[in-house]
Design an enzyme around this catalytic site. Structure first.
Site, short mmCIF file in Angstrom:
data_model
loop_
_atom_site.label_atom_id
_atom_site.label_comp_id
_atom_site.label_asym_id
_atom_site.label_seq_id
_atom_site.Cartn_x
_atom_site.Cartn_y
_atom_site.Cartn_z
N GLU A 237 77.81 3.74 16.53
CA GLU A 237 78.30 4.64 17.55
C GLU A 237 79.82 4.48 17.58
O GLU A 237 80.31 3.35 17.66
CB GLU A 237 77.73 4.27 18.93
CG GLU A 237 78.16 5.28 19.99
CD GLU A 237 77.88 4.84 21.43
OE1 GLU A 237 77.52 3.66 21.63
OE2 GLU A 237 78.03 5.68 22.32
N ARG B 149 69.72 -9.51 15.79
CA ARG B 149 71.16 -9.29 15.65
C ARG B 149 71.85 -10.62 15.44
O ARG B 149 71.31 -11.69 15.76
CB ARG B 149 71.71 -8.60 16.88
CG ARG B 149 71.65 -9.50 18.12
CD ARG B 149 72.30 -8.89 19.36
NE ARG B 149 73.25 -7.86 19.09
CZ ARG B 149 73.23 -6.65 19.67
NH1 ARG B 149 72.28 -6.37 20.54
NH2 ARG B 149 74.14 -5.76 19.39
N LYS C 124 80.46 -5.44 22.32
CA LYS C 124 81.62 -4.55 22.47
C LYS C 124 82.17 -4.64 23.88
O LYS C 124 83.37 -4.60 24.09
CB LYS C 124 81.21 -3.11 22.16
CG LYS C 124 81.06 -2.82 20.68
CD LYS C 124 80.78 -1.34 20.48
CE LYS C 124 80.09 -1.08 19.15
NZ LYS C 124 79.57 0.29 19.06
#
Length: 568
Positions: A37, A263, A273
């Site tokens: 994204e 992850r 983020k």
RNA sequence: UGGGAGAUAGUCCAGUGGCAGGACGACGGGUUCUGGCCCCGUUAACCGAGGUUCGAAUCCUCGUCUCCCAGCCA
């Protein structure tokens, strides 16, 4: 990229793919995608995904991997991030050829799919507010209840949905929802929102759309449109897989399989983020490309090579369990790569002046030094030597403890590629008692660094000639956080509380050998006996040389000191 | 009795019915004009309890612990 290594380590995803090839599930195809994204910069966790997706495709004959931007939320996404992501993926060493896609390119088709769903009676326009939707959804342990708008007619839903796109309703006034099961144990199946009204300009589609599809509706269909075979994502999407499958099944379209893996978590840093952005916004670091950041731009500026990051991603493996990789492994990978490829130079971080009493005043010699001790192909260079030199402060101790091999009063050591010197005097600061200048004598017989009489020294020191050396700044970077897991907040602490106050120390009066006068920004060197450094591509100028320490050399002496301190 | 997932050395990953293995780390040694690199060695694990089996990390049962989910984010 080409992989010449021996057979890759098996992992559960590789096993699935091998099995699918064997059973001809997708006619032997392997087609993956990396779907970022564009709302932030890529970090080392994304590198794991990139290496996985592009790597798996490259391992198989005819395998392909797309770069696809998941740009369905224009309120958070920007064109700048798109460019930075593209350049990061390229830098890492992967190529999507002409397969650059955007979910936004599929908005027309997605809209048609939504209409199909409505016509099938599987989606409806819901006028409940955000708050009401939440209340109607129920809780983890109790089922939800049907929206009062759940049974609108197909015609009404069709008309309403079209009016949503026509801009007739305010943002938030209604949404399109899938009609699934408000009693499902999986909250994602309790009539999830498919489309919301967002009167925001999109960085690619402009003002064409007033409604934007949600991730769950977009992602599976984008995978389907692109004929992806294995859609790899992280564990938190496991709960979404039934919805992924539901949408594709209801629409009866090509159906990739979603596979979830854990992850990456890295010790002594954060990989979210939100948290990284918080560090930037609070000014704890200078930006996405601050060399302390685990972002690809930060690591690159720090001096990390793409190859070392790829190696790291290979070595951490892929599995389904939550884990935290020790940052020492990353450091090992960069040392390994840099040891092989970076030229050696001499630089003194904290200069201590040394006068060689018996060396003729005004004399200069050009001594030959190897650029790499085990790779003669890298050639040699000349290093000037003169009567006054600088050595590292740490390399002299007036009262040397056990196992300290370096210079001390009366002791002889070797100057790398130069001479043996012996310390004959110490000049100390009147107030502090700190040594500020050393007097030494040299043995002319030991030129080049070997003694004809076979006499040994226990240490070899790096040095620079005082008058020939260049001034430089070195930025000494260390772990961003003191705790291995900064997000472990059981004591109620904020992750920023354990920020390492010494994550950056600036050595402002460094002296480096003159061969670096015209060094190019971004060039990596080993400063002998200290570490690997990279000429900062942002702040370094012709007049002001600024080096970033990528990583230290392994330091046995530091470990001995630590052990000695523990004893006492 | 919400749903989903996972437990193998300090860390990460293999092993899926047949000798528990690799990497990082730590520790010790060798080598060395970098206390680097390299080389050698040591350390150290199957979440627990039952069961099936000649044989279980692997299959079954029952537990325990950890992670994820109640955005009109992805």
């Amino acid at each position: 990229m080409t992989r010449t290594d021996s057979a890759p380590t098996p992992n559960f995803i590789r096993n699935i793919i091998e099995e699918d090839i064997k059973t001809n599930k997708y006619q032997g195809r392997v087609y993956t995608r990396f779907p970022p994204e564009p709302n932030g910069c890529l970090h080392i966790g994304h590198a794991k995904s990139i290496c996985l997706n592009f790597g798996l495709a490259a391992e198989h004959e005819g395998g392909l991997c797309n770069l696809r931007f998941d740009d369905t939320n224009p309120s958070k996404e920007t064109a700048e991030y798109i460019e930075s992501i593209k350049s990061d993926v390229r830098w890492l060493g992967f190529d999507w050829d002409d397969r650059l896609y955007y979910a936004s390119d599929y908005f027309d088709r997605l809209y048609e799919y939504a209409i199909q769903l409505i016509k099938k009676g599987k989606a409806y326009v819901c006028d409940l507010s955000t708050d009401e939707i939440r209340k109607y959804r129920g809780t983890l342990t109790s089922s939800g209840k049907d929206s009062p708008y759940r049974n609108r007619s197909v015609e009404e839903n069709l008309a309403l949905f079209k009016r949503m796109q026509a801009g007739e309703f305010e943002s938030g006034s209604c949404v399109l929802r899938a009609k699934i099961d408000m009693a499902s144990g999986n909250l994602n199946m309790r009539d999830p929102v498919l489309y919301r009204i967002l009167k925001v300009e999109h960085h690619r589609s402009g003002n064409k759309w007033r409604i934007y599809p949600m991730y769950d509706f977009t992602h599976c269909l984008s995978d389907s449109i692109e004929k992806i075979t294995h859609s790899l994502c992280t564990l938190e999407f496991e709960d979404h897989r039934p919805l992924y499958n539901w949408v594709l099944d209801e629409l009866n379209v090509y159906h990739p399989q979603q596979i979830e893996y854990a992850r990456l978590n890295l010790s002594h840093t954060v990989l979210s983020k939100r948290k990284l952005l918080e560090l930037i916004e609070h000014g704890y670091i200078s930006g996405w490309d601050d060399p302390r950041m685990p972002t690809l731009s930060g690591l690159r500026r720090r001096g990390y090579t793409a190859k070392s990051i790829r190696t790291f991603c290979d070595r951490i493996g892929v599995a389904k369990r939550d884990s935290t990789v020790d940052i020492a492994l990353l450091e090992h990978c960069i040392r390994e790569d840099l040891n092989n490829r970076s030229p050696r130079v001499m630089a003194v971080l904290q200069p201590l002046r040394v006068i060689i009493d018996n060396y003729p005043e005004g004399q200069t010699e050009e001594l030959e030094a190897m650029n790499h001790p085990s790779d003669p192909d890298m050639g040699t260079r000349k290093v000037p030597f003169s009567r006054i030199i600088y050595i590292e402060k740490d390399d002299f101790l007036e009262e040397p403890p056990k196992k300290f091999y370096r210079l001390a009063p009366g002791r002889e050591v070797r100057l790398r590629y130069a001479y043996f010197i012996k310390c004959v005097g110490v000049v100390k600061d009147d107030k502090t008692g700190e040594p500020v200048e050393l007097h030494c004598t040299y043995d002319p017989e030991t030129k080049g660094g070997d003694s004809p009489d076979g006499r040994k020294v226990k240490a070899t020191l790096h040095w620079v000639s005082a008058s020939h050396s260049l001034k430089a700044q070195a930025r000494l970077y260390d772990h961003l956080f003191l705790k291995a897991n900064p997000s472990d907040n059981k004591d109620g602490a904020d992750f920023k509380d354990c920020l390492n106050p010494d994550s950056l120390r600036v050595a402002d009066s460094c002296r480096i050998e003159p061969s670096l006068a015209n060094a190019k920004p971004g060039t990596r060197y080993q400063f002998e006996r200290i570490g690997y450094f990279c000429l900062d591509p942002v702040d370094s100028t012709g007049e002001r040389l600024i080096f970033n320490r990528t990583v230290t050399l392994r330091d046995t002496w530091a470990r001995i000191q630590k052990a000695q301190k523990k004893k006492n």
